[in-house]
Design an enzyme around this catalytic site. Sequence first.
Site, short mmCIF file in Angstrom:
data_model
loop_
_atom_site.label_atom_id
_atom_site.label_comp_id
_atom_site.label_asym_id
_atom_site.label_seq_id
_atom_site.Cartn_x
_atom_site.Cartn_y
_atom_site.Cartn_z
CB ILE A 1 43.92 16.52 -36.61
CG1 ILE A 1 45.04 17.08 -37.36
CG2 ILE A 1 43.61 15.07 -37.00
CD1 ILE A 1 45.02 17.32 -38.74
CG ASN B 1 45.82 14.80 -25.35
OD1 ASN B 1 45.98 15.80 -24.94
ND2 ASN B 1 45.39 14.91 -26.85
N GLY C 1 46.68 9.76 -30.80
CA GLY C 1 46.01 9.56 -29.88
C GLY C 1 44.75 8.53 -30.17
N GLY D 1 58.25 16.63 -33.05
CA GLY D 1 56.88 16.70 -33.55
C GLY D 1 56.87 17.35 -35.04
CE LYS E 1 51.59 16.31 -25.93
NZ LYS E 1 51.71 15.37 -27.43
CG ASN F 1 46.85 19.97 -35.29
OD1 ASN F 1 45.89 19.20 -35.04
ND2 ASN F 1 47.72 20.26 -34.36
CB CYS G 1 40.58 16.02 -25.58
SG CYS G 1 41.13 14.56 -24.37
C1 LIG Z 1 49.12 17.22 -36.74
C2 LIG Z 1 49.31 17.14 -35.19
C3 LIG Z 1 48.58 16.23 -34.44
C4 LIG Z 1 48.76 16.04 -33.16
N1 LIG Z 1 48.22 14.93 -32.52
C5 LIG Z 1 48.16 14.80 -31.13
C6 LIG Z 1 47.59 13.63 -30.45
O1 LIG Z 1 46.89 13.03 -31.02
N2 LIG Z 1 47.70 13.55 -29.11
C7 LIG Z 1 48.54 14.53 -28.37
O2 LIG Z 1 48.71 14.23 -27.25
N3 LIG Z 1 49.23 15.45 -29.08
C8 LIG Z 1 48.96 15.69 -30.27
N4 LIG Z 1 49.84 16.64 -31.13
C9 LIG Z 1 50.69 17.53 -30.23
C10 LIG Z 1 52.15 17.01 -30.39
O3 LIG Z 1 52.06 15.85 -29.94
C11 LIG Z 1 53.30 17.97 -29.91
O4 LIG Z 1 52.87 17.92 -28.32
C12 LIG Z 1 52.86 19.50 -30.14
O5 LIG Z 1 52.84 19.42 -31.66
C13 LIG Z 1 54.34 20.29 -29.86
O6 LIG Z 1 55.33 19.73 -30.35
P1 LIG Z 1 56.20 20.18 -31.90
O7 LIG Z 1 56.27 21.60 -31.88
O8 LIG Z 1 57.59 19.55 -32.07
O9 LIG Z 1 55.16 19.73 -32.96
C14 LIG Z 1 49.64 16.69 -32.35
C15 LIG Z 1 50.56 17.79 -32.97
C16 LIG Z 1 50.24 17.93 -34.42
C17 LIG Z 1 51.09 18.98 -35.15
#
Ligand SMILES: Cc1cc2nc3c(=O)[nH]c(=O)nc-3n(C[C@H](O)[C@H](O)[C@H](O)COP(=O)(O)O)c2cc1C
Length: 309
Positions: A71, A132, A46, A270, A170, A69, A135
């Site tokens: 972050i 996204n 993001g 992810g 999203k 997380n 937030c």
């Molecule tokens: C470490 C981490 C950082 C993420 N950063 C973002 C982000 O910057 N923007 C966003 O829309 N989603 C972010 N996500 C969410 C993921 O894009 C995803 O929607 C979510 O992890 C579910 O998928 P997964 O179970 O395969 O990880 C993040 C997820 C993780 C684990």
Amino acid sequence: MVNMEVELGALKMRTPVATASGTFGYGYEYADLIDYSKLGAVTAKGVRMEAWPGNPMPRHCEVEGGLVNAIGLQGQGVKHFLERDMFLYSRVVKDPVPVIVNIWGQSEEEYAEVAAAVSAAAHPLIGALEMNVSCPNVKAGGHTFGQDPKVLESVVAKVRAATKLPLIVKLAPNVPSIVPYIRACENGGADALSLINTIPAMVIDIERRVPVLANRSGGLSGRAIHPAAVKLVYDAHRATKLPILAMGGVYEAKDAIEFMLAGATAVAIGTATFSAPDTAAKVCDGIAAYCERHGFAAAKELTGAICES
Ligand SMILES: Cc1cc2nc3c(=O)[nH]c(=O)nc-3n(C[C@H](O)[C@H](O)[C@H](O)COP(=O)(O)O)c2cc1C
């Protein structure tokens, strides 16, 4: 040969497999690790207008079935992304796929500004925007944009007016019904939906009796959220004609196929990438093998192909 091409609105993908925002850097970091010919798109971490430090450490914690997380959307801002990260992506990746630029902001106006800045760059490898909306809306007291349909429609409309790029929104999973949020995206002018973002979660260190994450809580991702994500994708597909990019616990082809049968046009990998960077490539091969085994000539035929009485 199975035709693997799919279309997420106006975004053409050579396979139905993408990477999820925040888990694949800015698209170029995995250049030596995975076969990009198996990907349909990569989603960048993001970005907002200015640099943002994210949350203090510790900000992630492994749990059974996934990861929590916090972050906190750390990043260097949109100028840095466009000038450095997109430059590196176009130089380092030999067989590049479109980049989905994941954007966020602290106000509706900031979302539109970031969208306009990305559009103005007119980079040939930027294929779409993904908003996204999980937030905090600083001007509205910190509630997230994705948890009030009126606010969601308004911010989507502002971004729509600021860009001609395909616009993916999203959605947040922690809502009583996804339908009002889908209507807000449709009314605002979205081209596609992506779901799901992480699910609010918390881990406590019982010996020290403190939250493990400095932010106290974070978002759960990985295997544990997959069935919840399948249900939301299924509900969303029944409620809209907008194409869906599904994510949440895809570790193997069967997880991706489940999403597609529930109604997804494409899937994103992810958390699985952290432990097995080749997951996306394997998932792509597995979808093709499944199509052959079940007599589907094209991967796109899987979308919504669940059999129900
Ligand atoms: C470490 C981490 C950082 C993420 N950063 C973002 C982000 O910057 N923007 C966003 O829309 N989603 C972010 N996500 C969410 C993921 O894009 C995803 O929607 C979510 O992890 C579910 O998928 P997964 O179970 O395969 O990880 C993040 C997820 C993780 C684990």
